[in-house]
Scaffold this active site. Structure first.
Site, PDB file in Angstrom:
ATOM      1  N   GLY A  31       0.813  -1.217   0.000  1.00  0.00           N
ATOM      2  CA  GLY A  31       0.000   0.000   0.000  1.00  0.00           C
ATOM      3  C   GLY A  31       0.841   1.259   0.000  1.00  0.00           C
ATOM      4  O   GLY A  31       2.022   1.225  -0.354  1.00  0.00           O
ATOM      5  N   HIS A  37       4.601   1.924  -7.953  1.00  0.00           N
ATOM      6  CA  HIS A  37       3.658   0.789  -7.941  1.00  0.00           C
ATOM      7  C   HIS A  37       2.804   0.816  -9.208  1.00  0.00           C
ATOM      8  O   HIS A  37       2.524  -0.226  -9.810  1.00  0.00           O
ATOM      9  CB  HIS A  37       2.706   0.873  -6.747  1.00  0.00           C
ATOM     10  N   GLN A  61       7.706  -9.158   8.033  1.00  0.00           N
ATOM     11  CA  GLN A  61       8.945  -8.749   7.367  1.00  0.00           C
ATOM     12  C   GLN A  61       9.564  -7.504   8.003  1.00  0.00           C
ATOM     13  O   GLN A  61      10.571  -6.995   7.521  1.00  0.00           O
ATOM     14  CB  GLN A  61       8.723  -8.559   5.875  1.00  0.00           C
ATOM     15  N   GLU A 152      12.527  -2.889  -9.197  1.00  0.00           N
ATOM     16  CA  GLU A 152      13.977  -3.102  -9.044  1.00  0.00           C
ATOM     17  C   GLU A 152      14.613  -2.218  -7.971  1.00  0.00           C
ATOM     18  O   GLU A 152      15.792  -2.360  -7.700  1.00  0.00           O
ATOM     19  CB  GLU A 152      14.686  -2.897 -10.383  1.00  0.00           C
ATOM     20  N   ASP A 154      13.964  -2.584  -4.985  1.00  0.00           N
ATOM     21  CA  ASP A 154      14.271  -3.663  -4.045  1.00  0.00           C
ATOM     22  C   ASP A 154      14.996  -4.771  -4.815  1.00  0.00           C
ATOM     23  O   ASP A 154      14.470  -5.870  -5.006  1.00  0.00           O
ATOM     24  CB  ASP A 154      12.988  -4.177  -3.392  1.00  0.00           C
ATOM     25  N   LEU A 188      11.287   6.483  -6.055  1.00  0.00           N
ATOM     26  CA  LEU A 188       9.987   6.543  -5.391  1.00  0.00           C
ATOM     27  C   LEU A 188       9.878   5.404  -4.385  1.00  0.00           C
ATOM     28  O   LEU A 188      10.253   4.274  -4.667  1.00  0.00           O
ATOM     29  CB  LEU A 188       8.860   6.470  -6.412  1.00  0.00           C
ATOM     30  N   SER A 190       7.352   4.326  -0.644  1.00  0.00           N
ATOM     31  CA  SER A 190       6.295   4.728   0.290  1.00  0.00           C
ATOM     32  C   SER A 190       6.898   5.472   1.478  1.00  0.00           C
ATOM     33  O   SER A 190       6.278   6.353   2.060  1.00  0.00           O
ATOM     34  CB  SER A 190       5.545   3.490   0.783  1.00  0.00           C
TER      35      SER A 190
END
Ligand code: PAF
Length: 287
Positions: A31, A37, A61, A152, A154, A188, A190
């Site tokens: 979210g 996203h 996590q 990518e 992460d 970008l 969250s």
């Protein structure tokens, strides 16, 4: 777009879609959605008949309870963005629905994630990738997607998920999508929503330092390139590099010489105040 809250609802929906031979794309998220996203959703919409997005802040996590408590959440805005982007169904379960026996990353199964999970994030966030493997494998088993989309930013997470599906024998195509950046270069995330105005102004320097280091790397050693990035970022107020590793893009093992691998990636994590930001850059790409 329909909203699914239970595992049974998802199974029913998926079985209807499979009954009409629809291909299914899954976009797993926690979210607080942003354009990064939405770029995954856009790709999923183009590549599949049906797209299911999940919105679930997965407690197993998070190795840091404060990080979990402060993780940004905005379900109303998430649903609006997903619907506008062409998602067919969103799976937004409660924690109890996903973990009816209680929240624990290590109850029962320990995932074999290999050496890619032991370095970098694996070292600094103990248990993090077990939690990621736990929720992602669960989502894969419930949704049984043809394809699943991950960003990518992460970079290590993608390697870990690829290893997880191999050892768990899950048949799904993993689609890695390029990092989306703000105009000033900040990747970008969250977590960017947690930056103060001042921190937001300096955070793009992480990408600027990485980008300049690509040029620098052409005439300098791996060690000198590494140190120049760390020194530049650590010199900024409020910024502290947690780790910067220059690694083989496949094994995630640190390299000492540029020639050691055809695919070399620099992976960085920086604390900007209390906000943990991650980014990466390719120094060499396989042809
Ligand atoms: O990348 C994320 O947002 C999360 O790690 C994921 C893949 C949705 C699992 O919770």
């Amino acid at each position: 777009m329909i909203i699914l809250r239970t595992v049974n609802d998802v199974r029913r929906y998926v079985s209807e879609q499979k009954g009409r031979h629809a291909s299914i794309g899954l976009v797993p998220t926690m979210g607080a959605l942003h354009a990064g996203h939405l770029s995954l959703v856009e790709k999923a919409v183009k590549g599949n008949d049906v797209v299911i997005a999940s919105v679930f802040v997965n407690p197993t996590q998070f190795n840091n309870p404060v990080d979990l408590a402060t993780y940004p959440r905005d379900e109303e805005s998430d649903f609006r963005l997903l619907s506008e982007a062409g998602v067919s169904a969103v799976f937004a379960p409660s924690v109890e629905e996903i973990y009816p026996g209680g929240v624990s990353a290590h109850s029962g199964h320990v995932y074999d994630l290999g050496s890619v999970a032991e370095v970098m994030e694996g070292k600094y966030r103990p248990g993090h990738f077990q939690g990621v493997a736990q929720i992602v494998s669960l989502l894969f088993r419930i949704v049984t997607p043809d394809r699943a989309y991950f960003g990518e930013k992460d970079f290590q997470q993608i390697a870990v998920i690829r290893k997880m599906i191999e050892t768990e024998g899950i048949d799904v195509e993993i689609i890695a999508c390029p990092i989306k950046r703000a105009e000033d270069g900040l990747a970008l995330s969250s977590r960017n929503a947690l930056l103060t105005e001042e921190q937001r102004k300096i955070a793009p320097d992480i990408h600027a330092a990485l980008k300049e280091s690509v040029e620098y790397s052409k005439t300098h050693s791996v060690r000198a390139t590494h140190d120049s990035v760390v020194e530049r970022i650590d010199a900024m107020p409020e910024m502290k590099v947690e780790y910067f590793e220059i690694v083989d893009g496949r094994t995630l093992e640190s390299i000492d010489e540029w020639e050691e691998s055809p695919w070399v990636v620099g992976c960085i994590t920086v604390y900007c105040g209390k906000v943990r930001l991650i980014d990466n850059i390719a120094y060499r790409m396989p042809k």
